[in-house]
Design an enzyme around this catalytic site. Structure first.
Site, PDB file in Angstrom:
ATOM      1  N   LYS A 263       5.903   1.923  12.425  1.00 16.72           N
ATOM      2  CA  LYS A 263       5.719   2.342  13.834  1.00 16.72           C
ATOM      3  C   LYS A 263       6.114   1.246  14.805  1.00 16.72           C
ATOM      4  O   LYS A 263       6.623   1.528  15.893  1.00 16.72           O
ATOM      5  CB  LYS A 263       4.274   2.780  14.088  1.00 16.72           C
ATOM      6  CG  LYS A 263       3.232   1.817  13.586  1.00 16.72           C
ATOM      7  CD  LYS A 263       2.308   2.512  12.647  1.00 16.72           C
ATOM      8  CE  LYS A 263       1.419   1.524  11.926  1.00 16.72           C
ATOM      9  NZ  LYS A 263       0.545   2.156  10.974  1.00 16.72           N
TER      10      LYS A 263
ATOM     11  N   LYS B 239       2.288   4.306  18.260  1.00 18.54           N
ATOM     12  CA  LYS B 239       2.400   5.689  17.778  1.00 18.54           C
ATOM     13  C   LYS B 239       2.550   6.662  18.947  1.00 18.54           C
ATOM     14  O   LYS B 239       3.322   7.619  18.879  1.00 18.54           O
ATOM     15  CB  LYS B 239       1.170   6.047  16.950  1.00 18.54           C
ATOM     16  CG  LYS B 239       1.071   5.233  15.666  1.00 18.54           C
ATOM     17  CD  LYS B 239      -0.309   5.374  15.071  1.00 18.54           C
ATOM     18  CE  LYS B 239      -0.474   4.564  13.810  1.00 18.54           C
ATOM     19  NZ  LYS B 239      -1.886   4.516  13.385  1.00 18.54           N
TER      20      LYS B 239
ATOM     21  N   GLU C 175      -8.288  -5.008   9.506  1.00 15.42           N
ATOM     22  CA  GLU C 175      -7.606  -6.227   9.064  1.00 15.42           C
ATOM     23  C   GLU C 175      -8.444  -7.455   9.433  1.00 15.42           C
ATOM     24  O   GLU C 175      -9.302  -7.386  10.313  1.00 15.42           O
ATOM     25  CB  GLU C 175      -6.270  -6.354   9.813  1.00 15.42           C
ATOM     26  CG  GLU C 175      -5.324  -5.195   9.638  1.00 15.42           C
ATOM     27  CD  GLU C 175      -4.645  -5.189   8.280  1.00 15.42           C
ATOM     28  OE1 GLU C 175      -4.484  -6.282   7.708  1.00 15.42           O
ATOM     29  OE2 GLU C 175      -4.292  -4.109   7.797  1.00 15.42           O
TER      30      GLU C 175
ATOM     31  N   ARG D  38       6.259  -9.990 -10.208  1.00 13.89           N
ATOM     32  CA  ARG D  38       5.355  -9.796 -11.350  1.00 13.89           C
ATOM     33  C   ARG D  38       4.213  -8.828 -11.063  1.00 13.89           C
ATOM     34  O   ARG D  38       3.522  -8.384 -11.950  1.00 13.89           O
ATOM     35  CB  ARG D  38       4.774 -11.147 -11.789  1.00 13.89           C
ATOM     36  CG  ARG D  38       5.770 -11.972 -12.598  1.00 13.89           C
ATOM     37  CD  ARG D  38       5.451 -13.419 -12.501  1.00 13.89           C
ATOM     38  NE  ARG D  38       5.326 -13.773 -11.075  1.00 13.89           N
ATOM     39  CZ  ARG D  38       4.913 -14.942 -10.621  1.00 13.89           C
ATOM     40  NH1 ARG D  38       4.548 -15.871 -11.449  1.00 13.89           N
ATOM     41  NH2 ARG D  38       4.859 -15.191  -9.328  1.00 13.89           N
TER      42      ARG D  38
ATOM     43  N   ASP E 299      -1.647  -0.634  18.077  1.00 13.23           N
ATOM     44  CA  ASP E 299      -1.134   0.273  17.039  1.00 13.23           C
ATOM     45  C   ASP E 299      -1.071   1.711  17.579  1.00 13.23           C
ATOM     46  O   ASP E 299      -0.070   2.413  17.402  1.00 13.23           O
ATOM     47  CB  ASP E 299      -2.061   0.178  15.819  1.00 13.23           C
ATOM     48  CG  ASP E 299      -1.697   1.167  14.738  1.00 13.23           C
ATOM     49  OD1 ASP E 299      -0.664   0.966  14.078  1.00 13.23           O
ATOM     50  OD2 ASP E 299      -2.440   2.156  14.555  1.00 13.23           O
TER      51      ASP E 299
ATOM     52  N   ALA F 219      13.834  20.354  -3.578  1.00 12.13           N
ATOM     53  CA  ALA F 219      15.044  19.793  -2.956  1.00 12.13           C
ATOM     54  C   ALA F 219      16.311  20.254  -3.671  1.00 12.13           C
ATOM     55  O   ALA F 219      17.409  19.948  -3.227  1.00 12.13           O
ATOM     56  CB  ALA F 219      14.964  18.273  -2.985  1.00 12.13           C
TER      57      ALA F 219
ATOM     58  N   THR G 165       0.837  -1.210   0.000  1.00  9.84           N
ATOM     59  CA  THR G 165       0.000   0.000   0.000  1.00  9.84           C
ATOM     60  C   THR G 165       0.872   1.261   0.000  1.00  9.84           C
ATOM     61  O   THR G 165       0.734   2.125  -0.879  1.00  9.84           O
ATOM     62  CB  THR G 165      -0.903  -0.001   1.256  1.00  9.84           C
ATOM     63  OG1 THR G 165      -1.630  -1.224   1.271  1.00  9.84           O
ATOM     64  CG2 THR G 165      -1.856   1.166   1.274  1.00  9.84           C
TER      65      THR G 165
ATOM     66  N   GLU H 225       8.360  10.198   9.728  1.00 13.78           N
ATOM     67  CA  GLU H 225       7.115  10.980   9.760  1.00 13.78           C
ATOM     68  C   GLU H 225       5.886  10.108   9.505  1.00 13.78           C
ATOM     69  O   GLU H 225       4.843  10.268  10.136  1.00 13.78           O
ATOM     70  CB  GLU H 225       7.186  12.099   8.707  1.00 13.78           C
ATOM     71  CG  GLU H 225       5.995  13.021   8.696  1.00 13.78           C
ATOM     72  CD  GLU H 225       5.875  13.829   9.994  1.00 13.78           C
ATOM     73  OE1 GLU H 225       4.987  13.492  10.786  1.00 13.78           O
ATOM     74  OE2 GLU H 225       6.649  14.766  10.199  1.00 13.78           O
TER      75      GLU H 225
HETATM   76  N1  LIG Z   1      -1.091   1.066   5.063  1.00 11.23           N
HETATM   77  C1  LIG Z   1      -1.101   2.231   5.662  1.00 11.23           C
HETATM   78  O1  LIG Z   1      -2.002   3.030   5.479  1.00 11.23           O
HETATM   79  C2  LIG Z   1       0.054   2.628   6.563  1.00 11.23           C
HETATM   80  C3  LIG Z   1       0.036   3.883   7.188  1.00 11.23           C
HETATM   81  C4  LIG Z   1       1.112   4.278   7.987  1.00 11.23           C
HETATM   82  C5  LIG Z   1       2.175   3.418   8.150  1.00 11.23           C
HETATM   83  N2  LIG Z   1       2.154   2.188   7.544  1.00 11.23           N
HETATM   84  C6  LIG Z   1       3.310   1.317   7.748  1.00 11.23           C
HETATM   85  O2  LIG Z   1       3.962   1.160   6.486  1.00 11.23           O
HETATM   86  C7  LIG Z   1       4.562  -0.132   6.406  1.00 11.23           C
HETATM   87  C8  LIG Z   1       4.039  -0.852   5.173  1.00 11.23           C
HETATM   88  O3  LIG Z   1       2.638  -0.999   5.286  1.00 11.23           O
HETATM   89  P1  LIG Z   1       1.723  -1.417   4.036  1.00 11.23           P
HETATM   90  O4  LIG Z   1       0.314  -1.210   4.478  1.00 11.23           O
HETATM   91  O5  LIG Z   1       2.200  -0.755   2.806  1.00 11.23           O
HETATM   92  O6  LIG Z   1       2.020  -2.986   3.997  1.00 11.23           O
HETATM   93  P2  LIG Z   1       1.680  -4.002   2.794  1.00 11.23           P
HETATM   94  O7  LIG Z   1       0.675  -3.439   1.871  1.00 11.23           O
HETATM   95  O8  LIG Z   1       1.416  -5.309   3.454  1.00 11.23           O
HETATM   96  O9  LIG Z   1       3.066  -4.086   2.007  1.00 11.23           O
HETATM   97  C9  LIG Z   1       4.184  -4.756   2.501  1.00 11.23           C
HETATM   98  C10 LIG Z   1       5.184  -4.890   1.378  1.00 11.23           C
HETATM   99  O10 LIG Z   1       6.344  -5.527   1.881  1.00 11.23           O
HETATM  100  C11 LIG Z   1       6.752  -6.499   0.943  1.00 11.23           C
HETATM  101  N3  LIG Z   1       7.506  -7.546   1.628  1.00 11.23           N
HETATM  102  C12 LIG Z   1       7.082  -8.450   2.529  1.00 11.23           C
HETATM  103  N4  LIG Z   1       8.088  -9.254   2.901  1.00 11.23           N
HETATM  104  C13 LIG Z   1       9.171  -8.855   2.205  1.00 11.23           C
HETATM  105  C14 LIG Z   1      10.504  -9.283   2.139  1.00 11.23           C
HETATM  106  N5  LIG Z   1      10.948 -10.308   2.869  1.00 11.23           N
HETATM  107  N6  LIG Z   1      11.351  -8.627   1.308  1.00 11.23           N
HETATM  108  C15 LIG Z   1      10.937  -7.584   0.558  1.00 11.23           C
HETATM  109  N7  LIG Z   1       9.674  -7.130   0.585  1.00 11.23           N
HETATM  110  C16 LIG Z   1       8.802  -7.757   1.399  1.00 11.23           C
HETATM  111  C17 LIG Z   1       5.489  -7.012   0.311  1.00 11.23           C
HETATM  112  O11 LIG Z   1       5.791  -7.603  -0.960  1.00 11.23           O
HETATM  113  P3  LIG Z   1       4.642  -8.127  -1.995  1.00 11.23           P
HETATM  114  O12 LIG Z   1       3.856  -6.921  -2.389  1.00 11.23           O
HETATM  115  O13 LIG Z   1       5.386  -8.683  -3.114  1.00 11.23           O
HETATM  116  O14 LIG Z   1       3.827  -9.121  -1.212  1.00 11.23           O
HETATM  117  C18 LIG Z   1       4.697  -5.719   0.178  1.00 11.23           C
HETATM  118  O15 LIG Z   1       5.015  -5.067  -1.007  1.00 11.23           O
HETATM  119  C19 LIG Z   1       4.233  -0.808   7.745  1.00 11.23           C
HETATM  120  O16 LIG Z   1       5.277  -0.600   8.640  1.00 11.23           O
HETATM  121  C20 LIG Z   1       3.000  -0.076   8.202  1.00 11.23           C
HETATM  122  O17 LIG Z   1       2.836  -0.107   9.606  1.00 11.23           O
HETATM  123  C21 LIG Z   1       1.132   1.783   6.757  1.00 11.23           C
END
Ligand SMILES: NC(=O)c1ccc[n+]([C@@H]2O[C@H](COP(=O)([O-])OP(=O)(O)OC[C@H]3O[C@@H](n4cnc5c(N)ncnc54)[C@H](OP(=O)(O)O)[C@@H]3O)[C@@H](O)[C@H]2O)c1
Length: 430
Positions: free
Chosen positions: A107, A207, A192, A49, A203, A34, A14, A131
């Site tokens: 976080k 924060k 989730e 892919r 969570d 920048a 995401t 941030e």
């Molecule tokens: N979602 C939000 O709105 C939000 C807001 C604030 C902070 N965050 C934080 O941002 C971070 C990411 O969240 P997200 O929601 O984007 O998570 P997500 O959608 O589950 O994405 C996780 C990503 O990590 C990749 N990944 C997993 N294992 C891996 C590995 N061993 N090597 C390389 N890549 C790997 C996954 O690959 P694949 O895509 O190939 O499966 C996916 O692209 C987290 O720390 C979360 O707490 C998220």
């Protein structure tokens, strides 16, 4: 213009995909801000892919994100995988060890290991920017650390979890039960499949621990956050809150008290007229109070691809422009070990709801249990009459000490006419 800043992005979910798209669409604007271009040079995720909505044809792909973090060509590693341990931690530690700047939205990692990572970043002379880890698109870290640098902060609090705020708002607006609204939130993708991280307050606690560190210049102390979630908030409590002029919100609150620093996450009753009560649905809101500035209120989207990418990219622009501050605002060695205030010594007003048998003497018994602990009642509502049946009684108290309140509740729970465990919600006086 300076030479481009070469970045590597670990995690293209995401937030990662949103960040790639933002960097692509705003490339020229960012280069002006920048004074150099920000160029995605390498990426890593699990599934090569999968379409990430951005052109990755000229970008190096790494199967191993930790190996990418050590790539000598890279200036900044952006960690967007998630989790306090495992590959995410390895990526960040490798990058810092290789003297690379790090940007993360993680976080959990910052709450568990933030201080040690800040020490390492400082020792290596690189940035550790986070941030996006708190309140998504709301620039609260920069606000506290830089915008309010002239102040001593006395309190920072906020709605830090959009899932909980959505559930509480929807329960109130639709007069619906927690379980039903949670199931709907899961269907809509706001919660989730395993919602405990959000609804049990974990969570928000992550924060809050980060916010408290930045606001009060102390090491991150996630274990010191008193944490309660929203599973026990009922429709009945939401209705009574409205009637009493309050709204129920899951808040994270950090404040300096005479007993030390309070850090707590729990459902709160907040006066309906306050800015935080007006933050509804999936939105987050954060309020900081400083001695010179007074109150500052920020509201915005706390999650989602683009709002979170907005925060990630703000950190990248700072690094690209050479703006570099200590991660928590003061040198890591100067982070002060303020004592944590124990929850038993918390002082505040309370809302209590009881289900009691409607019979003479019940209220006198409840009042006696409160009196025995020197808890003074402010108001009481008894709804309807149903002799011999269960009826709700709602009480609010004047300011009292948590330990006394807990002892009174334990005594009330033992009374034969009290049919369910008493429900208690703390009232916040903002
Ligand atoms: N979602 C939000 O709105 C939000 C807001 C604030 C902070 N965050 C934080 O941002 C971070 C990411 O969240 P997200 O929601 O984007 O998570 P997500 O959608 O589950 O994405 C996780 C990503 O990590 C990749 N990944 C997993 N294992 C891996 C590995 N061993 N090597 C390389 N890549 C790997 C996954 O690959 P694949 O895509 O190939 O499966 C996916 O692209 C987290 O720390 C979360 O707490 C998220």
């Amino acid at each position: 213009m300076k030479p481009p800043l070469k970045i590597a992005v670990a995690g293209l979910g995401t937030v990662g995909a949103g960040t790639l798209q933002l960097l692509e669409r705003q490339a020229d604007r960012l280069a002006l801000r920048a004074d150099r271009r920000i160029v995605v040079t390498a990426v890593s995720a699990r599934d090569r892919r999968r379409d990430r909505g951005a052109d990755l044809s000229a970008v190096r792909w790494y199967e191993d994100a930790a190996a990418m973090a050590a790539d000598p060509e890279i200036d900044v590693v952006v960690e967007l995988i998630g989790g306090a341990e495992g590959i995410a931690r390895q990526v960040v530690e490798t990058a810092l060890a290789q003297k690379k700047n790090v940007v993360t939205a993680n976080k959990a990692l910052m709450a568990e290991h933030g201080t040690a990572l800040a020490v390492e970043a400082e020792a290596q002379g690189v940035a550790l920017a986070f941030e996006a880890a708190v309140a998504g698109g709301i620039p609260i870290i920069k606000t506290l650390r830089e915008g309010l640098a002239g102040n001593r902060v006395s309190r920072v609090y906020g709605i830090l979890n959009g899932t909980c705020n959505y559930i509480l708002t929807t329960m109130r607006e639709g007069g619906r039960d927690f379980a039903e609204v949670l199931a709907e939130a899961q269907k809509l993708g706001y919660a989730e499949a395993d919602p405990s991280f959000d609804i049990d307050g974990i969570d928000a606690a992550h924060k809050l621990a980060i916010l408290a560190s930045v606001a009060f210049g102390r090491p991150v102390d996630h274990a010191g956050v008193y944490t309660e979630g929203i599973r026990h908030v009922s429709r009945l409590d939401i209705d009574f809150a409205e009637e009493l002029g309050y709204r129920i919100k899951l808040l994270g609150i950090a404040r300096l008290t005479e007993n030390g620093l309070e850090q707590r996450v729990h459902p709160c009753m907040v006066p309906r007229a306050t800015p935080i009560a007006a933050v509804e649905g999936v939105f987050n809101g954060v309020v900081a109070e400083g001695d010179f500035v007074g109150r500052v209120v920020l509201e915005g989207r706390g999650a989602g691809a683009f709002p979170t990418a907005s925060a990630v990219v703000a950190d990248l622009v700072d690094i690209a422009a050479g703006r570099h501050v200590a991660p928590f605002g003061v040198p890591a060695a100067a982070l002060e070990n303020l004592p944590g205030a124990p929850m038993e010594r918390h002082q505040g007003a309370y809302y209590i709801r009881l289900m009691v048998l409607d019979q003479p003497g019940v209220i006198a018994d409840v009042a006696a249990a409160l009196r025995d602990q020197s808890v003074s009642m402010e108001s009481m509502i008894q709804r309807g009459r149903a002799p011999g049946e269960a009826v709700p009684i709602v009480l609010t108290t004047h300011v009292t000490v948590e330990a006394a309140m807990q002892r009174a509740l334990a005594a009330i729970a033992k009374q034969a006419t009290v049919l369910e465990p008493p429900r208690m919600i703390r009232i916040e006086d903002f």
